[in-house]
Design a protein around this motif. Structure first.
Motif, mmCIF file in Angstrom:
data_model
loop_
_atom_site.group_PDB
_atom_site.id
_atom_site.type_symbol
_atom_site.label_atom_id
_atom_site.label_comp_id
_atom_site.label_asym_id
_atom_site.label_seq_id
_atom_site.Cartn_x
_atom_site.Cartn_y
_atom_site.Cartn_z
ATOM 1 N N MET A 104 60.196 -4.968 -20.912
ATOM 2 C CA MET A 104 60.720 -4.114 -19.841
ATOM 3 C C MET A 104 60.651 -2.648 -20.244
ATOM 4 O O MET A 104 60.361 -1.781 -19.419
ATOM 5 C CB MET A 104 62.143 -4.535 -19.487
ATOM 6 C CG MET A 104 62.197 -5.905 -18.846
ATOM 7 S SD MET A 104 63.864 -6.422 -18.438
ATOM 8 C CE MET A 104 64.211 -5.330 -17.088
ATOM 9 N N GLY A 105 60.931 -2.358 -21.512
ATOM 10 C CA GLY A 105 60.795 -0.989 -22.004
ATOM 11 C C GLY A 105 59.363 -0.497 -21.900
ATOM 12 O O GLY A 105 59.111 0.649 -21.521
ATOM 13 N N LEU A 106 58.409 -1.368 -22.238
ATOM 14 C CA LEU A 106 56.994 -1.007 -22.107
ATOM 15 C C LEU A 106 56.634 -0.744 -20.654
ATOM 16 O O LEU A 106 55.942 0.233 -20.347
ATOM 17 C CB LEU A 106 56.110 -2.124 -22.678
ATOM 18 C CG LEU A 106 54.612 -1.950 -22.475
ATOM 19 C CD1 LEU A 106 54.114 -0.695 -23.174
ATOM 20 C CD2 LEU A 106 53.868 -3.174 -22.967
ATOM 21 N N THR A 107 57.119 -1.596 -19.762
ATOM 22 C CA THR A 107 56.862 -1.386 -18.338
ATOM 23 C C THR A 107 57.427 -0.038 -17.888
ATOM 24 O O THR A 107 56.776 0.714 -17.165
ATOM 25 C CB THR A 107 57.478 -2.535 -17.518
ATOM 26 O OG1 THR A 107 56.921 -3.769 -17.971
ATOM 27 C CG2 THR A 107 57.199 -2.368 -16.036
ATOM 28 N N GLY A 108 58.642 0.278 -18.329
ATOM 29 C CA GLY A 108 59.238 1.573 -17.992
ATOM 30 C C GLY A 108 58.455 2.736 -18.574
ATOM 31 O O GLY A 108 58.226 3.748 -17.893
ATOM 32 N N ALA A 109 58.022 2.609 -19.821
ATOM 33 C CA ALA A 109 57.251 3.686 -20.448
ATOM 34 C C ALA A 109 55.910 3.877 -19.742
ATOM 35 O O ALA A 109 55.487 5.020 -19.510
ATOM 36 C CB ALA A 109 57.031 3.384 -21.925
ATOM 37 N N GLY A 159 50.377 -7.730 -17.736
ATOM 38 C CA GLY A 159 51.349 -7.816 -16.641
ATOM 39 C C GLY A 159 52.228 -6.584 -16.571
ATOM 40 O O GLY A 159 52.551 -6.094 -15.483
ATOM 41 N N ALA A 160 52.634 -6.051 -17.738
ATOM 42 C CA ALA A 160 53.441 -4.830 -17.762
ATOM 43 C C ALA A 160 52.670 -3.655 -17.170
ATOM 44 O O ALA A 160 53.225 -2.827 -16.449
ATOM 45 C CB ALA A 160 53.877 -4.503 -19.192
ATOM 46 N N ILE A 161 51.371 -3.587 -17.456
ATOM 47 C CA ILE A 161 50.535 -2.524 -16.902
ATOM 48 C C ILE A 161 50.465 -2.650 -15.380
ATOM 49 O O ILE A 161 50.583 -1.658 -14.652
ATOM 50 C CB ILE A 161 49.129 -2.560 -17.530
ATOM 51 C CG1 ILE A 161 49.207 -2.192 -19.010
ATOM 52 C CG2 ILE A 161 48.169 -1.637 -16.787
ATOM 53 C CD1 ILE A 161 47.941 -2.448 -19.779
#
Length: 173
Positions: A104-109, A159-161
């Motif tokens: 989730m942090g990666l998605t936010g970043a 998926g995060a991207i």
């Protein structure tokens, strides 16, 4: 009028400081906050990579006060580059722990990078993150069999991207 110009980064959260209080003092605070966050996030990434505290401090200072940031520090598109170490930190943390919070942090970043006013940097960073994850899964032996089990972390980062692109789509479009 700012929404029509991607490079003004109107949806980047730090811009709220200046939009709420458009004065020289707010602009100066925002300018200094960019250097502070670049330093802090680079230090986090270096510590996650296993660098000693003195080495992380020197590396973070080098990153935050590099020629690029000194030259372009007053421009809005530096937000994307400023957020790069934060995304790298979360990628390394996710690949190490396989937990939801770093994902989730990666998605936010990545969302912050996408909102940072520089589409080229956002695409390059997303590609770097994905290549780093694929390289990590190829090099590190996890003791798991099967292509899906082996490339699961890289697929999760992909998926995060995608999620970050969806969240930032208002700015990207």
């Amino acid at each position: 009028p700012y929404l029509a110009n991607y490079q003004s980064a109107p949806l980047f959260p730090l811009q709220a400081i200046f939009f709420a209080h458009p004065t020289l003092a707010a602009g100066t605070a925002l300018f200094l906050l960019r250097y502070l966050l670049a330093f802090w996030w680079a230090g986090l990434a270096l510590r996650e990579a296993g660098v000693s505290l003195p080495g992380a401090i020197v590396g973070a200072l080098t990153y935050a006060f590099s020629g690029y940031f000194i030259r372009y520090g007053a421009l809005v598109h530096v937000y994307a580059e400023m957020t790069l170490p934060l995304a790298v930190f979360f990628v390394m943390r996710f690949l190490r722990t396989k937990r939801v919070a770093p994902w989730m942090g990666l998605t936010g970043a990545l969302t912050l990078v996408s909102l940072g006013g520089n589409a080229e940097s956002a695409v390059c960073l997303a590609g770097f993150v994905l290549l780093y994850a694929v390289g990590h899964t190829l090099v590190v032996q996890h003791g798991e069999e099967g292509i899906i089990a082996r490339f699961g972390p890289a697929l999760a980062i992909a998926g995060a991207i995608i999620v970050a692109g969806f969240v930032a789509s208002a700015q990207l479009l």
